[in-house]
Design an enzyme around this catalytic site. Structure first.
Site, short mmCIF file in Angstrom:
data_model
loop_
_atom_site.label_atom_id
_atom_site.label_comp_id
_atom_site.label_asym_id
_atom_site.label_seq_id
_atom_site.Cartn_x
_atom_site.Cartn_y
_atom_site.Cartn_z
N LYS A 1 34.67 48.54 45.55
CA LYS A 1 33.81 48.10 44.45
C LYS A 1 32.45 48.77 44.45
O LYS A 1 31.89 49.06 43.40
CB LYS A 1 33.67 46.57 44.48
CG LYS A 1 34.95 45.85 44.06
CD LYS A 1 34.76 44.36 44.08
CE LYS A 1 35.95 43.64 43.46
NZ LYS A 1 37.21 43.94 44.10
N LYS B 1 31.87 39.36 47.29
CA LYS B 1 33.18 39.92 46.96
C LYS B 1 33.62 40.92 48.02
O LYS B 1 32.81 41.71 48.52
CB LYS B 1 33.13 40.68 45.63
CG LYS B 1 32.92 39.88 44.39
CD LYS B 1 33.00 40.84 43.20
CE LYS B 1 32.65 40.18 41.89
NZ LYS B 1 32.69 41.15 40.79
N GLY C 1 42.42 39.75 42.27
CA GLY C 1 43.19 38.52 42.13
C GLY C 1 42.48 37.29 42.64
O GLY C 1 43.12 36.30 42.99
N HIS D 1 35.20 36.06 30.94
CA HIS D 1 35.91 37.12 31.66
C HIS D 1 36.77 37.84 30.62
O HIS D 1 37.78 37.31 30.16
CB HIS D 1 36.78 36.52 32.76
CG HIS D 1 37.55 37.52 33.56
ND1 HIS D 1 37.63 37.50 34.92
CD2 HIS D 1 38.30 38.59 33.18
CE1 HIS D 1 38.38 38.49 35.34
NE2 HIS D 1 38.81 39.15 34.29
N GLU E 1 37.84 45.31 33.88
CA GLU E 1 37.38 43.94 33.72
C GLU E 1 35.86 43.91 33.54
O GLU E 1 35.12 44.59 34.25
CB GLU E 1 37.79 43.10 34.92
CG GLU E 1 39.30 43.04 35.13
CD GLU E 1 39.72 41.98 36.12
OE1 GLU E 1 38.84 41.40 36.79
OE2 GLU E 1 40.93 41.72 36.22
N ARG F 1 46.55 48.88 38.35
CA ARG F 1 47.96 48.49 38.33
C ARG F 1 48.24 47.75 37.04
O ARG F 1 47.34 47.51 36.23
CB ARG F 1 48.25 47.56 39.51
CG ARG F 1 47.28 46.37 39.55
CD ARG F 1 47.63 45.37 40.61
NE ARG F 1 46.57 44.42 40.88
CZ ARG F 1 46.29 43.34 40.15
NH1 ARG F 1 47.02 43.09 39.06
NH2 ARG F 1 45.32 42.52 40.47
#
Length: 719
Positions: free
Chosen positions: A152, A194, A200, A244, A311, A328
């Site tokens: 990230k 994070k 997920g 989101h 996202e 993915r």
């Protein structure tokens, strides 16, 4: 012959690029300018996504190869595959996460490609590179893209350089507790912790205050190590009450990249999505275009190939900021397929074989609205605690052009404690959001499960909430509307009590008929169950259990084979006239009944001592009480003990014999169904014994520690 698009909402004619390929019964083979061939694909996954990939592969003439653990030996994805290979015990690390075993099967089976699905090895740089070394096509992006977007901190720098909006935070190499806590204080609480390789909802925690930071950091690290074998963390400002919103992107090897519009996945619990929809509610065409273009810039910045999801978090003013990219196919990809009339798995196979994208941006048209509801084995009334167990009864709405059921289980299958507790995804489409939402609720009422707790009733409550209907969704939706979403349970109606009693009486009659027809005296009056008596009406008492209360029902057998049922209710003593029969349709039993002149047809399932009734008005459970001498040990476990809420692995033991604890103190950390659970002291006292060590397996309801109350010294009086 080129494969057909799956049956989705009708769209204008779709262009399919087939100029560089030919098709045989064995699958796709590129003829000119091609980069590979895919005639056999190994699906390195299990459950619902493995079945999803296999359906498209079969339609395209591509043979499918499954892998399975001991726990999945009789599973649906194994039965669907053309070939299936055993790869180890239930633990994911020794089966589905074992690159060596998966590649060994790929070579042994002669598979041309590996489809990783989602989760497990789908975002493993090492696995993508290993496939390439073995000459096996990895159906996913280049390993460099997985690496860049999987870390990230790296992805944030790349996105910033590409002009994609980002949120500031700490993404540095100094991972000491002191540095991370100092950075959190600099950013300002609340902060999001994070895992840099996370996804997920795993390895993600929110620290609301400085005093909670280290506890949340340690928890996030443990989960990250378990899920990704990497516990490097980043810290970012937590945007409160955001939406989101994510964008489906797709790239090919020829430099083309497109977006297939956005999905809103704001409604979540434990940072995991429950209901997704496409397109996002109340998003203007201008914002939609900007979202899509930003997502394509993100994909092109890393040379992306295949299906991916960018996202974003979005604030109340519709400003959006890059969060992460999932390299993915996403769990919620079907809603994008429904609004664009595409099959993204087919696109994956074509692009992995070297073809150009089947559609360019101007060819992709958004039509209608789609919802996906994730049906989980979990208990929403117990903090969404995951569950496991057999699907004793499973009936679903009928799939059609506008209704899809993506699942990897059948009636009689077991939801395993070793993997994710998702049972199915219910996907619907409508001409607009209102029509799609109405369809979703209609289908949820037809999705009936007996054998374990599910979130279906919660999904109905959620999808029927006025704020959800209005599209006012944020990631805080559930805690904000908790009281509305978790109403106090209401007592079953008198009609429901009569239906349950009638179901039990008709079952008793059927069992009696079966017995007398095989006995030596089939016409004996002692084998009759219709309650016939000469000159008088037969009556009997039935006791039914309604939650924690019992109801005594007096049943009178009438001469016309109807029943009169009498019991006390909130309005006093009531009498009902009841008739009915059980009919079977499609392997499912329905109770055709009439209560005081009102006819109904609920679905009837009787398992052991419990009657389950399902109708469009809701579901009910009514039981026959078990005598105390037959009842087992209370589910709460031994007196004075903290018990395992489910089968799982003990990750950390935080107490030892002799320790004093207060109510709510952490005792152990369990890992079960891909989630971490902290077991806390149910009362104050002293730890007498600890029954499990770190790394051991604890069964559901097993006592974990024994607690005894601390002796209180009382000052004695002089004598």
């Amino acid at each position: 012959m080129a494969a057909l698009i799956l049956s989705f909402p009708p769209l204008r004619s779709l262009r399919t690029f087939t100029r560089n390929s030919s098709w045989t019964k064995r699958g796709v083979r590129l003829v000119s300018g091609g980069l590979g061939r895919i005639e056999k694909v190994l699906i390195a996954n299990r459950g619902e996504i493995a079945c999803r990939v296999m359906r498209t592969a079969k339609r395209m003439g591509v043979r499918s190869v499954a892998v399975y653990s001991d726990a999945d030996r009789d599973s649906m994805h194994v039965a669907m595959a053309d070939e299936a290979y055993h790869i180890g015990p239930p633990a994911s690390q020794q089966s589905y996460l074992s690159m060596e075993k998966v590649l060994e099967v790929a070579k042994m089976s002669g598979s041309h490609a590996v489809h990783p699905g989602y989760g497990f090895l789908s975002e493993s740089t090492e696995f993508a590179e290993a496939c390439k070394r073995e000459g096996i096509i990895f159906i996913g992006p280049p390993s460099s893209a997985i690496r860049d977007m999987g870390i990230k901190s790296t992805s944030k720098h790349i996105m910033s350089a590409a002009g994609v909006p980002i949120i500031g935070g700490y993404h540095g190499e100094d991972q000491s507790d002191e540095r991370l806590q100092a950075e959190a204080a600099r950013i300002g609480y609340p902060v999001m912790i994070k895992a840099v390789r996370g996804g997920g909802g795993k390895g993600m925690r929110i620290a609301l205050t400085d005093s909670k930071f280290l506890e949340q950091l340690e928890s996030a690290r443990r989960e990250a190590r378990k899920s990704f074998n990497d516990d490097v963390m980043l810290v970012e400002k937590f945007v409160e009450d955001p939406r989101h919103v994510e964008v489906q992107v797709f790239g090919d090897m020829h430099g083309n990249a497109v977006y297939l519009f956005e999905r809103d996945c704001s409604v979540q619990r434990r940072h995991q999505k429950i209901i997704e929809e496409a397109p996002g509610p109340d998003i203007s065409p201008e914002v939609r275009r900007k979202l899509g273009e930003a997502a394509v810039r993100a994909a092109k910045a890393v040379g992306y190939v295949g299906a991916g999801t960018v996202e974003f978090i979005m604030d109340a003013q519709h400003n959006f900021y890059f969060m992460e990219m999932n390299t993915r196919l996403q769990v919620e990809h079907p809603v994008s397929e429904m609004i664009t009339g595409t099959d993204l798995v087919e696109w994956q196979l074509r692009v992995a074989a070297g073809e150009r994208l089947p559609l360019l941006q101007d060819d992709i048209v958004l039509r209608g609205h789609s919802f996906e509801a994730r049906i989980y084995a979990e208990d929403p009334n117990n903090d969404f605690l995951p569950g496991a167990g057999p699907l004793l009864h499973l009936s679903t709405p009928s799939p059609d052009q506008h209704t899809r059921i993506e699942t990897g289980v059948r009636e009689g299958d077991e939801v395993s404690a070793h993997y994710d507790p998702m049972i199915a995804k219910l996907v619907v489409w409508g001409e607009d959001r209102s029509a799609a939402l109405k369809k979703l609720r209609y289908c949820l009422r037809q999705y009936n499960i007996v054998g374990l707790n599910t979130n279906i009733d919660f999904l109905l409550s959620l999808s029927g909430h006025p704020e959800f209907e209005a599209g006012n969704v944020t990631t805080s939706f559930i805690p904000q509307h908790y009281a509305d979403l978790f109403p106090a349970p209401s007592a079953p109606s008198g009609e429901t009590i009569c239906q349950a009693a009638l179901g039990l009486l008709l079952q008793e009659r059927e069992h009696t008929h079966e017995f007398t027809h095989t006995s030596a005296e089939p016409f004996s009056p002692f084998g009759c169950s219709n309650g016939w008596r000469n000159n008088i009406k037969f009556n009997r008492n039935m006791t039914l259990q309604l939650g924690d209360k019992t109801v005594d029902v007096v049943v009178i057998y009438n001469k016309d084979c109807s029943y009169s049922m009498q019991f006390s209710s909130q309005v006093g003593e009531e009498v009902y006239h009841v008739t009915g029969e059980v009919e079977t349709d499609g392997g499912v039993s329905f109770l055709h009944c009439c209560v005081n002149g009102v006819k109904s047809r609920p679905k009837l399932v009787i398992v052991d001592n419990t009657v389950h009734l399902f109708s469009m008005e809701g579901s009910s459970q009514v039981s026959v009480p078990v005598p105390k001498y037959l009842a087992g040990v209370s589910h709460s476990g031994a007196h004075g003990a903290a018990v395992a809420p489910m089968t799982g692995t003990i990750e950390k033991v935080m107490v030892k014999a002799g320790d004093k604890v207060a109510v709510g103190d952490p005792l152990m950390v369990m890992n079960a169904m891909k989630m971490e659970h902290t077991i806390r002291a149910p009362k104050s006292g002293v730890i007498k014994r600890v029954f499990f060590s770190e790394g051991s397996q604890a069964n559901r309801h097993a006592p974990l520690v024994e607690l005894e109350e601390e002796e209180v010294e009382v000052a004695g009086s002089s004598q």
